[in-house]
Design a protein around this motif. Structure first.
Motif, PDB file in Angstrom:
ATOM      1  N   GLU A 168      11.089  -1.784  11.080  1.00 42.78           N
ATOM      2  CA  GLU A 168      12.343  -2.326  10.789  1.00 42.78           C
ATOM      3  C   GLU A 168      12.070  -3.069   9.216  1.00 42.78           C
ATOM      4  OE1 GLU A 168      14.816  -6.423  12.172  1.00 42.78           O
ATOM      5  OE2 GLU A 168      14.984  -4.392  13.389  1.00 42.78           O
ATOM      6  N   LEU A 169      13.054  -2.890   8.299  1.00 44.26           N
ATOM      7  CA  LEU A 169      12.800  -3.459   7.024  1.00 44.26           C
ATOM      8  C   LEU A 169      13.783  -4.250   6.593  1.00 44.26           C
ATOM      9  CD1 LEU A 169      12.178   0.167   5.593  1.00 44.26           C
ATOM     10  CD2 LEU A 169      10.462  -1.510   6.243  1.00 44.26           C
ATOM     11  N   SER A 170      13.515  -5.717   6.362  1.00 39.99           N
ATOM     12  CA  SER A 170      14.440  -6.663   6.164  1.00 39.99           C
ATOM     13  C   SER A 170      14.523  -6.990   5.121  1.00 39.99           C
ATOM     14  CB  SER A 170      14.169  -7.868   7.299  1.00 39.99           C
ATOM     15  OG  SER A 170      12.634  -8.328   6.947  1.00 39.99           O
ATOM     16  N   THR A 171      13.687  -6.821   3.978  1.00 36.01           N
ATOM     17  CA  THR A 171      13.839  -7.162   2.357  1.00 36.01           C
ATOM     18  C   THR A 171      13.522  -5.858   1.829  1.00 36.01           C
ATOM     19  OG1 THR A 171      11.744  -7.481   2.248  1.00 36.01           O
ATOM     20  CG2 THR A 171      12.546  -9.266   3.086  1.00 36.01           C
ATOM     21  N   VAL A 172      14.234  -5.969   0.240  1.00 37.19           N
ATOM     22  CA  VAL A 172      14.175  -4.982  -0.603  1.00 37.19           C
ATOM     23  C   VAL A 172      12.688  -4.731  -0.763  1.00 37.19           C
ATOM     24  CG1 VAL A 172      14.616  -4.397  -2.972  1.00 37.19           C
ATOM     25  CG2 VAL A 172      16.530  -5.410  -1.761  1.00 37.19           C
ATOM     26  N   GLU A 173      11.748  -5.694  -0.876  1.00 34.45           N
ATOM     27  CA  GLU A 173      10.388  -5.458  -1.260  1.00 34.45           C
ATOM     28  C   GLU A 173       9.643  -4.712  -0.041  1.00 34.45           C
ATOM     29  OE1 GLU A 173      11.889  -8.578  -1.344  1.00 34.45           O
ATOM     30  OE2 GLU A 173      12.218  -8.618  -3.391  1.00 34.45           O
ATOM     31  N   ASP A 174      10.356  -5.040   1.349  1.00 39.24           N
ATOM     32  CA  ASP A 174       9.678  -4.163   2.580  1.00 39.24           C
ATOM     33  C   ASP A 174      10.256  -2.696   2.355  1.00 39.24           C
ATOM     34  OD1 ASP A 174       8.964  -6.592   3.749  1.00 39.24           O
ATOM     35  OD2 ASP A 174      10.719  -6.743   5.099  1.00 39.24           O
ATOM     36  N   VAL A 175      11.195  -2.344   1.848  1.00 41.96           N
ATOM     37  CA  VAL A 175      11.711  -1.026   1.676  1.00 41.96           C
ATOM     38  C   VAL A 175      11.035  -0.375   0.664  1.00 41.96           C
ATOM     39  CG1 VAL A 175      13.608   0.237   1.038  1.00 41.96           C
ATOM     40  CG2 VAL A 175      14.339  -1.538   2.500  1.00 41.96           C
ATOM     41  N   VAL A 215       3.635  -3.053   5.891  1.00 43.26           N
ATOM     42  CA  VAL A 215       4.457  -3.836   6.965  1.00 43.26           C
ATOM     43  C   VAL A 215       4.951  -4.994   6.486  1.00 43.26           C
ATOM     44  CG1 VAL A 215       5.104  -4.604   9.222  1.00 43.26           C
ATOM     45  CG2 VAL A 215       4.276  -2.304   8.787  1.00 43.26           C
ATOM     46  N   GLY A 216       6.281  -5.476   6.257  1.00 41.97           N
ATOM     47  CA  GLY A 216       6.815  -6.749   5.929  1.00 41.97           C
ATOM     48  C   GLY A 216       6.742  -7.742   7.301  1.00 41.97           C
ATOM     49  N   THR A 217       7.559  -8.513   7.454  1.00 39.63           N
ATOM     50  CA  THR A 217       7.659  -9.567   8.592  1.00 39.63           C
ATOM     51  C   THR A 217       8.644  -8.956   9.597  1.00 39.63           C
ATOM     52  OG1 THR A 217       9.770 -10.390   7.633  1.00 39.63           O
ATOM     53  CG2 THR A 217       7.735 -11.466   6.993  1.00 39.63           C
ATOM     54  N   GLY A 218       9.043  -7.596   9.456  1.00 33.84           N
ATOM     55  CA  GLY A 218       9.916  -7.066  10.566  1.00 33.84           C
ATOM     56  C   GLY A 218       9.132  -6.479  11.642  1.00 33.84           C
ATOM     57  N   PRO A 219       9.510  -6.044  12.588  1.00 37.79           N
ATOM     58  CA  PRO A 219       8.823  -5.546  13.638  1.00 37.79           C
ATOM     59  C   PRO A 219       8.388  -3.953  13.293  1.00 37.79           C
ATOM     60  CG  PRO A 219      10.608  -6.039  14.546  1.00 37.79           C
ATOM     61  CD  PRO A 219      10.772  -6.504  13.258  1.00 37.79           C
ATOM     62  N   ALA A 220       7.067  -3.461  13.509  1.00 37.49           N
ATOM     63  CA  ALA A 220       6.829  -2.119  13.330  1.00 37.49           C
ATOM     64  C   ALA A 220       5.766  -1.574  14.388  1.00 37.49           C
ATOM     65  CB  ALA A 220       6.157  -2.155  11.984  1.00 37.49           C
ATOM     66  N   ARG A 234       7.794  -0.985  -0.434  1.00 40.08           N
ATOM     67  CA  ARG A 234       6.564  -0.907  -0.038  1.00 40.08           C
ATOM     68  C   ARG A 234       6.521   0.620   1.005  1.00 40.08           C
ATOM     69  NH1 ARG A 234       6.296  -5.999   0.536  1.00 40.08           N
ATOM     70  NH2 ARG A 234       6.649  -6.010   2.981  1.00 40.08           N
ATOM     71  N   MET A 235       7.465   0.617   1.694  1.00 42.48           N
ATOM     72  CA  MET A 235       7.363   1.670   2.787  1.00 42.48           C
ATOM     73  C   MET A 235       7.858   2.848   1.835  1.00 42.48           C
ATOM     74  SD  MET A 235       6.219   1.742   5.700  1.00 42.48           S
ATOM     75  CE  MET A 235       6.124  -0.004   6.152  1.00 42.48           C
ATOM     76  N   VAL A 236       8.670   3.138   1.304  1.00 41.33           N
ATOM     77  CA  VAL A 236       9.234   4.199   0.300  1.00 41.33           C
ATOM     78  C   VAL A 236       8.169   4.665  -0.524  1.00 41.33           C
ATOM     79  CG1 VAL A 236      10.758   5.117  -1.457  1.00 41.33           C
ATOM     80  CG2 VAL A 236      11.723   3.946   0.498  1.00 41.33           C
ATOM     81  N   ALA A 237       7.192   3.790  -0.898  1.00 40.39           N
ATOM     82  CA  ALA A 237       6.131   4.417  -1.793  1.00 40.39           C
ATOM     83  C   ALA A 237       5.010   5.089  -0.941  1.00 40.39           C
ATOM     84  CB  ALA A 237       5.311   3.080  -2.451  1.00 40.39           C
ATOM     85  N   LEU A 238       5.044   4.749   0.390  1.00 33.79           N
ATOM     86  CA  LEU A 238       4.124   5.427   1.376  1.00 33.79           C
ATOM     87  C   LEU A 238       4.822   6.507   2.004  1.00 33.79           C
ATOM     88  CD1 LEU A 238       2.433   2.765   3.422  1.00 33.79           C
ATOM     89  CD2 LEU A 238       1.485   4.319   1.630  1.00 33.79           C
TER      90      LEU A 238
END
Length: 198
Positions: free
Chosen positions: A41-48, A115-120, A50-54
């Motif tokens: 679960e991605l709660s910030t733009v930065e989280d998104v 992973v940011g601060t959201g669950p994963a 980072r994940m999109v880069a992977l």
């Protein structure tokens, strides 16, 4: 892992430690399938970002169902996460995704760090060894290991930032003896009641 029974066997504030314990458990599987399932679960733009880069090809969706205020029709996330502006992404948060097979080019450790601060979650499926003398047998459809980041429950619907939990999945009926033996093998013990696996 189907609707297995999952036992929490390790909990820590260090995601690298949790990942290392999960990988130790993976080494105890008699057979491990190649597929590695991930989701977050991605709660910030930065989280998104980072994940999109992977995982640029993952399907990103709204975490909660959204409806049009006038028509009541379901609204789906339709932006291209690779090209959307920060403002466009911020208006759509939170987002989540599940990926049934982590690409070989992406290291599991990279996912944990992204992973940011959201669950994963990272899930490894396989079969525990048969232990006929203890009445424990492999359950290929249900056995496995799961690392839950930023949550203390197997279905990771509750966010608890900074808490990372390792689960063992054993059969659809549960096997507390096997769970205790697996926990002991990584220097731990079963930490609570069994939970429904996902």
């Amino acid at each position: 892992m189907g609707n297995s029974v999952a036992y929490p066997v390790h909990r820590t504030t260090d995601p690298a430690e949790a990942y290392a314990k999960a990988r130790l458990l993976c080494g105890l599987l008699a057979r491990r399938y190649e597929e590695v399932r991930v989701g977050a679960e991605l709660s910030t733009v930065e989280d998104v970002r980072r994940m999109v880069a992977l995982l640029p090809d993952a399907v990103y969706e709204h975490t909660d169902m959204r409806t049009h205020p006038e028509t009541g029709e379901t609204l789906y996330f339709g932006a291209d996460v690779r090209t959307a502006t920060d403002a466009e992404l911020a208006a759509e948060l939170p987002l989540d995704f599940t990926y049934t097979e982590l690409p070989a080019a992406v290291a599991e450790e990279e996912f944990v760090r992204a992973v940011g601060t959201g669950p994963a979650s990272i899930g490894w499926e396989g079969c525990w060894p048969d232990e006929p003398e203890l009445g424990s047998y492999a359950s290929p459809k249900y056995d496995g290991v799961q690392l839950i980041l930023n949550s203390d429950e197997c279905e990771w619907s509750r966010q608890v930032s900074g808490v990372h939990t390792v689960y063992v999945h054993v059969t659809k009926f549960g096997d507390p003896g096997r769970a205790e033996r697996l926990a002991a093998a990584i220097g731990g013990s079963v930490l609570g009641e069994p939970e429904r696996g996902c």
